[in-house]
Structures are given as structure tokens and as C-alpha cells.
Write a protein that holds these residues in place. Structure first.
Motif, PDB file in Angstrom:
ATOM      1  N   ASP A 177      -1.938  -3.239  -8.732  1.00  0.00           N
ATOM      2  CA  ASP A 177      -1.917  -1.819  -8.393  1.00  0.00           C
ATOM      3  C   ASP A 177      -2.450  -1.593  -6.983  1.00  0.00           C
ATOM      4  O   ASP A 177      -3.259  -2.376  -6.470  1.00  0.00           O
ATOM      5  CB  ASP A 177      -2.734  -1.012  -9.390  1.00  0.00           C
ATOM      6  N   VAL A 178      -1.988  -0.499  -6.370  1.00  0.00           N
ATOM      7  CA  VAL A 178      -2.363  -0.165  -4.995  1.00  0.00           C
ATOM      8  C   VAL A 178      -2.974   1.236  -4.987  1.00  0.00           C
ATOM      9  O   VAL A 178      -2.402   2.181  -5.557  1.00  0.00           O
ATOM     10  CB  VAL A 178      -1.143  -0.200  -4.058  1.00  0.00           C
ATOM     11  N   GLY A 179      -4.139   1.376  -4.355  1.00  0.00           N
ATOM     12  CA  GLY A 179      -4.819   2.666  -4.310  1.00  0.00           C
ATOM     13  C   GLY A 179      -4.776   3.293  -2.928  1.00  0.00           C
ATOM     14  O   GLY A 179      -4.690   2.596  -1.912  1.00  0.00           O
ATOM     15  N   LEU A 180      -4.833   4.620  -2.899  1.00  0.00           N
ATOM     16  CA  LEU A 180      -4.850   5.369  -1.641  1.00  0.00           C
ATOM     17  C   LEU A 180      -5.855   6.509  -1.755  1.00  0.00           C
ATOM     18  O   LEU A 180      -5.784   7.329  -2.690  1.00  0.00           O
ATOM     19  CB  LEU A 180      -3.467   5.946  -1.325  1.00  0.00           C
ATOM     20  N   PHE A 181      -6.781   6.576  -0.798  1.00  0.00           N
ATOM     21  CA  PHE A 181      -7.699   7.704  -0.695  1.00  0.00           C
ATOM     22  C   PHE A 181      -7.335   8.518   0.549  1.00  0.00           C
ATOM     23  O   PHE A 181      -7.234   7.968   1.645  1.00  0.00           O
ATOM     24  CB  PHE A 181      -9.149   7.224  -0.587  1.00  0.00           C
ATOM     25  N   GLU A 182      -7.137   9.825   0.352  1.00  0.00           N
ATOM     26  CA  GLU A 182      -6.870  10.754   1.451  1.00  0.00           C
ATOM     27  C   GLU A 182      -8.051  11.716   1.543  1.00  0.00           C
ATOM     28  O   GLU A 182      -8.404  12.359   0.561  1.00  0.00           O
ATOM     29  CB  GLU A 182      -5.604  11.568   1.204  1.00  0.00           C
ATOM     30  N   PHE A 183      -8.629  11.836   2.729  1.00  0.00           N
ATOM     31  CA  PHE A 183      -9.780  12.716   2.901  1.00  0.00           C
ATOM     32  C   PHE A 183      -9.599  13.527   4.175  1.00  0.00           C
ATOM     33  O   PHE A 183      -9.631  12.993   5.280  1.00  0.00           O
ATOM     34  CB  PHE A 183     -11.071  11.896   2.944  1.00  0.00           C
ATOM     35  N   GLY A 184      -9.384  14.810   3.998  1.00  0.00           N
ATOM     36  CA  GLY A 184      -9.221  15.711   5.131  1.00  0.00           C
ATOM     37  C   GLY A 184      -9.834  17.055   4.810  1.00  0.00           C
ATOM     38  O   GLY A 184     -10.614  17.209   3.858  1.00  0.00           O
ATOM     39  N   ARG A 185      -9.499  18.046   5.589  1.00  0.00           N
ATOM     40  CA  ARG A 185     -10.070  19.382   5.407  1.00  0.00           C
ATOM     41  C   ARG A 185      -9.638  20.017   4.088  1.00  0.00           C
ATOM     42  O   ARG A 185     -10.288  20.933   3.589  1.00  0.00           O
ATOM     43  CB  ARG A 185      -9.683  20.273   6.587  1.00  0.00           C
ATOM     44  N   GLU A 186      -8.508  19.531   3.526  1.00  0.00           N
ATOM     45  CA  GLU A 186      -8.037  20.067   2.243  1.00  0.00           C
ATOM     46  C   GLU A 186      -8.787  19.451   1.065  1.00  0.00           C
ATOM     47  O   GLU A 186      -8.699  19.957  -0.053  1.00  0.00           O
ATOM     48  CB  GLU A 186      -6.537  19.808   2.070  1.00  0.00           C
ATOM     49  N   ILE A 237      -0.667   3.441  -7.287  1.00  0.00           N
ATOM     50  CA  ILE A 237       0.682   2.955  -7.575  1.00  0.00           C
ATOM     51  C   ILE A 237       0.617   1.885  -8.658  1.00  0.00           C
ATOM     52  O   ILE A 237      -0.209   0.973  -8.593  1.00  0.00           O
ATOM     53  CB  ILE A 237       1.332   2.368  -6.308  1.00  0.00           C
ATOM     54  N   HIS A 238       1.504   2.006  -9.624  1.00  0.00           N
ATOM     55  CA  HIS A 238       1.654   0.980 -10.663  1.00  0.00           C
ATOM     56  C   HIS A 238       3.113   0.547 -10.710  1.00  0.00           C
ATOM     57  O   HIS A 238       4.018   1.388 -10.625  1.00  0.00           O
ATOM     58  CB  HIS A 238       1.231   1.511 -12.032  1.00  0.00           C
ATOM     59  N   ILE A 239       3.347  -0.748 -10.845  1.00  0.00           N
ATOM     60  CA  ILE A 239       4.705  -1.297 -10.873  1.00  0.00           C
ATOM     61  C   ILE A 239       4.974  -1.917 -12.236  1.00  0.00           C
ATOM     62  O   ILE A 239       4.254  -2.823 -12.667  1.00  0.00           O
ATOM     63  CB  ILE A 239       4.908  -2.356  -9.764  1.00  0.00           C
ATOM     64  N   ASP A 240       6.002  -1.416 -12.911  1.00  0.00           N
ATOM     65  CA  ASP A 240       6.435  -1.982 -14.192  1.00  0.00           C
ATOM     66  C   ASP A 240       7.508  -3.022 -13.893  1.00  0.00           C
ATOM     67  O   ASP A 240       8.625  -2.682 -13.478  1.00  0.00           O
ATOM     68  CB  ASP A 240       6.987  -0.864 -15.091  1.00  0.00           C
ATOM     69  N   ARG A 241       7.186  -4.292 -14.113  1.00  0.00           N
ATOM     70  CA  ARG A 241       8.089  -5.383 -13.755  1.00  0.00           C
ATOM     71  C   ARG A 241       8.865  -5.941 -14.948  1.00  0.00           C
ATOM     72  O   ARG A 241       9.445  -7.014 -14.872  1.00  0.00           O
ATOM     73  CB  ARG A 241       7.304  -6.521 -13.106  1.00  0.00           C
ATOM     74  N   ARG A 242       8.898  -5.225 -16.059  1.00  0.00           N
ATOM     75  CA  ARG A 242       9.550  -5.769 -17.255  1.00  0.00           C
ATOM     76  C   ARG A 242      11.060  -5.885 -17.093  1.00  0.00           C
ATOM     77  O   ARG A 242      11.693  -6.741 -17.698  1.00  0.00           O
ATOM     78  CB  ARG A 242       9.223  -4.900 -18.467  1.00  0.00           C
ATOM     79  N   ASN A 243      11.651  -5.015 -16.315  1.00  0.00           N
ATOM     80  CA  ASN A 243      13.094  -5.064 -16.089  1.00  0.00           C
ATOM     81  C   ASN A 243      13.393  -4.736 -14.640  1.00  0.00           C
ATOM     82  O   ASN A 243      12.557  -4.195 -13.913  1.00  0.00           O
ATOM     83  CB  ASN A 243      13.828  -4.061 -17.005  1.00  0.00           C
ATOM     84  N   ILE A 244      14.614  -5.066 -14.229  1.00  0.00           N
ATOM     85  CA  ILE A 244      15.082  -4.692 -12.893  1.00  0.00           C
ATOM     86  C   ILE A 244      16.070  -3.539 -13.051  1.00  0.00           C
ATOM     87  O   ILE A 244      16.979  -3.614 -13.871  1.00  0.00           O
ATOM     88  CB  ILE A 244      15.747  -5.891 -12.184  1.00  0.00           C
TER      89      ILE A 244
END
Length: 422
Positions: A178-187, A194-201
Motif C-alpha cells: 500500500d502507498v500513503g499520501l499526506f496532504e497538509f495545507g491551509r485547507e 492506495i490499495h491494489i487488488d492483484r487477484r485478477n487482471i
């Protein structure tokens, strides 16, 4: 002219600053595009315009801010906020149409590309925004169309979608988990994972976003000590990633400045790779432009977020001398952009068969929609128009209209509508 359209461009359009990037084929790399300001290039351009009423001169970005300090000019700022809230842009006693304002800003911003690629024009453009309200989307569409960039050449998408394209365009070892993202601004402070399900294409890529602004926000940063900020952020981050296999973290936004951020992020590096920067969304938008142009590397992935539909919808038809499923809507399409029309002529049929495939639940459902209630005519002597729209990600509006049959039968103008829960 079309053969000169080679540029694949991503724009991160924000209320305070905007950025632009472009895919460079000769090095197979997405590069940031800067505006030449004096002897240096500016990569984060303030989203402002100025107008000099005497000189009849328009300036943008830092040049507009500098002009406002030395001369009496109209300074248009908070452009996106004004468009969203008032559907106009004002400065002093001057009130402008939002399409006109954004057109002038885009002309200035996109002209930076000429300094890098003087003889090429845009093939595909993706504009990344923090929110897609009707006022903002309509203003962007109107501005780009006024510039001669037709709707078939541009896409407007959320920051979340740009984040997914950016993360999956990096080296494989960065998105194996999994991939994480932190956004920090005035808002405020936001966390996306993000999660990736790799069971099928195709692999299914989904993202969840959490608002953490109640626990940590801009006002707290201005008033609390660095130690409290460091402690609060690390505690929030560890709580969000508790028992989650997150091995790559991105952080972006002007809130991640100062010594507290350096100390906090160093604590998150244990067992993870942490990247900090402010060009993630523009480069993600450019990666999306590359995919939409058919030159990408993410054909085996299906991206889903909170505004994309999770279902594919097809209509059973007889076409090209065989029975087949005609795909009307594809999973991964933003629900607001779905407006599909198809004409058909029934052949001794009293109902339509719509097949719905939910890619998350991996379920297939068949909906049979009756054609009763329309005028009885000879077989194959009625043409219908089927229209599909969405009320939200999980509810589809199906409309059927009797179009008659040319000079033989006029339309009854009869319309029925069904509301399907998917």
C-alpha cells in the motif's frame, strides 16, 4: 496541424499556486515546466492575474503580484474560490466572467511550454483540481474550448486520481504494498491510502481518503510549538497506518515546512520510504495524459476512487450477424461524465437486457427492462434511443425514448425512465 500535436501535459490548478509538467519522449521522463522570471525559473506559479486599466495589460503569477505592489492595477486572486462560490471573479469594482479569467490564465501558463517545445502543440491535457464542482468544471471546460483545445483533448480530474497515476508510474518496488499520501495545507490535513487488488487482471487500484483536520490543521501549526506539531502528526500517521502494510509514503503541501516536519518524517522512515515534494499532482496529471493518449504503461490497472463507478454495463444486442454484449459504460469512469446514448430497433422483443458487472464484488447482475407501454407497430418498425446517466456512483438512470421510424411512423414522444441500484 494534428501531426504537430505531440505534447502530453499535466496542470495542477489550485487556488493559491499552479504547476505544469510535460512528458518528454527523448528521455522517457515527465519534467516540470517553469516560467522564466528574470534569470531563474518559477515552477510554482501563483494563481493570480492583474489588469492595468491604462496600459490595457494583463500579467499573471509573480509578475502580477509585483505589478500590484508598484502600480494601481486590478488584482484577481482566489480565482477558483470565487468561481466556486460566486461563479464570477471580482477585483475592486471590476467583475469578470469565470471562463474569460481562466482562459487568460491558461494562455499565460501554457505559453511556458513554448520555451521548451517551440514548434509543438498539445495533444492531450489533464487538469488536476482539488474539487470538481459544477462551476469550476464548467469554467475550465469553457476556457480550454475558447482556446481551441476541444473536449476530446483534455480531461479534468481530482487530485486523488492524479495521485494514483503518479504512484503507479514509479518503480515497482515503491507500490508493491500500500502507498500513503499526506496532504497538509491551509485547507487542513488529509491522508489517502492506495490499495491494489492483484487477484485478477486488470489489477484494481482504489484509494481511500480521510480528513484529519479536526486533529491537526493550519491554525494549530501557527500557534502550537514544534514539539507538539511533531508529536501530533506522528501519532496521527501511526494511527492511520496501524496494521496496514504501507511501505511508501508521499507528503505534499506547504504545511510540511520547518524543522518539526523534518523531525516527524524521519520517524516515519523506519521500514518505509518517505518522499516530500510539491509537484506530485502535476506529474500525476501528466502521467494520466500519457495513459489517455495511449502511450502509457498502466494498461493492466483499473483506477477507482470516490467519484468513479464500480460497474461495467452492457446491452445484449444482435450486431454484425451475431449476438453480443455492447459495452455502454466502463468501470473506472467518473460518474458525472457518463451520458451514453445508443439507438436500436427491437426484433420481436418485449424487453431489454442490461448486464451489470461489479468489479469490486465480482458479481454479475442482469436487469430486464420491459418495452411495454409504447405504441404497437409492425416488427422492426420502431427505433428507440437508450440513454444512461448516473445519479451517483451506485445509481444509474436509464431513459428510453420512442423515435418512431422515419416517414413510416412519427415519434410518439413517449419516454420512460428507470432508476437502477447497482
Amino acid at each position: 496541424m494534428t501531426e504537430d500535436r505531440k505534447l502530453l501535459v499535466g496542470v495542477d490548478l489550485c487556488n493559491d499556486h499552479s504547476q505544469i509538467s510535460c512528458y518528454r519522449r527523448d528521455v522517457d521522463k515527465i519534467i516540470s515546466v517553469g516560467h522564466l522570471l528574470g534569470r531563474e525559473r518559477e515552477y510554482e506559479c501563483p494563481t493570480v492575474l492583474s489588469y492595468h486599466p491604462v496600459k490595457k495589460e494583463w500579467l499573471f503569477g509573480t509578475e502580477a503580484l509585483m505589478a500590484s505592489e508598484r502600480e494601481e492595477v486590478y488584482l484577481f486572486r482566489d480565482i477558483l474560490k470565487q468561481i466556486d462560490e460566486k461563479n464570477c471573479v471580482e477585483a475592486g469594482d471590476m467583475k469578470l466572467d469565470p471562463v474569460m479569467v481562466l482562459m487568460r490564465y491558461f494562455v499565460k501558463l501554457l505559453s511556458c511550454l513554448k520555451e521548451y517545445f517551440p514548434s509543438e502543440t498539445i495533444r492531450r491535457l489533464v487538469v488536476s483540481v482539488s474539487q470538481k464542482t459544477d462551476n469550476i468544471v464548467n469554467a475550465i471546460k469553457g476556457a480550454l474550448c475558447e482556446m481551441g483545445i476541444g473536449e476530446e483533448r483534455f480531461v479534468i480530474q481530482l487530485h486523488q486520481q492524479s495521485y494514483m497515476y503518479y504512484a503507479l508510474s514509479q518503480k515497482k518496488e515503491l507500490w508493491m504494498n500500500d502507498v500513503g499520501l499526506f496532504e497538509f495545507g491551509r485547507e487542513g490535513l488529509f491522508y489517502s491510502q492506495i490499495h491494489i487488488d492483484r487477484r485478477n487482471i486488470p489489477y484494481i487500484v482504489d484509494v481511500k481518503r480521510v480528513d484529519l483536520s479536526q486533529s491537526l490543521n493550519w491554525d494549530m501549526m501557527e500557534h502550537d510549538s514544534s514539539f507538539k506539531m511533531e508529536y501530533a502528526f506522528v501519532n496521527l500517521a501511526n494511527t492511520q497506518m496501524h496494521k496496514q502494510l504501507v511501505t511508501t509514503i508521499y507528503v505534499t503541501g506547504e504545511g510540511f515546512q520547518g524543522e518539526w516536519a523534518n523531525a516527524a518524517l524521519s520517524q516515519l522512515c523506519s521500514g518505509r520510504r518517505v518522499f516530500r515534494g510539491n509537484n506530485l499532482f502535476t506529474k500525476g496529471a501528466c502521467a494520466a495524459a500519457r495513459e489517455f493518449a495511449g502511450e502509457g504503461i498502466l494498461k493492466d490497472f483499473l483506477f477507482l476512487d470516490q467519484e468513479m463507478i464500480y460497474t461495467s454495463i452492457s446491452l445484449k444486442v444482435y450486431r454484425d450477424a451475431r449476438q453480443q454484449e455492447l459495452e455502454l459504460v466502463k468501470a473506472g469512469t467518473p460518474w458525472r461524465e457518463v451520458d451514453v446514448r445508443v439507438d436500436f430497433i427491437p426484433d420481436d422483443e418485449s424487453e431489454l437486457q442490461l448486464t451489470v458487472q461489479n468489479v469490486l464484488r465480482r458479481e454479475t447482475t442482469v436487469h430486464l427492462l420491459s418495452l411495454e407501454g409504447f405504441e404497437n407497430r409492425m416488427n422492426k418498425m420502431t427505433r428507440f434511443t437508450l440513454r444512461l446517466r448516473f445519479a451517483d456512483t451506485s445509481h444509474c438512470i436509464v431513459t428510453l425514448k420512442d423515435d418512431g421510424f422515419g416517414e413510416y411512423y412519427s415519434s410518439s414522444n413517449r419516454i420512460w425512465e428507470r432508476y437502477l441500484s447497482l
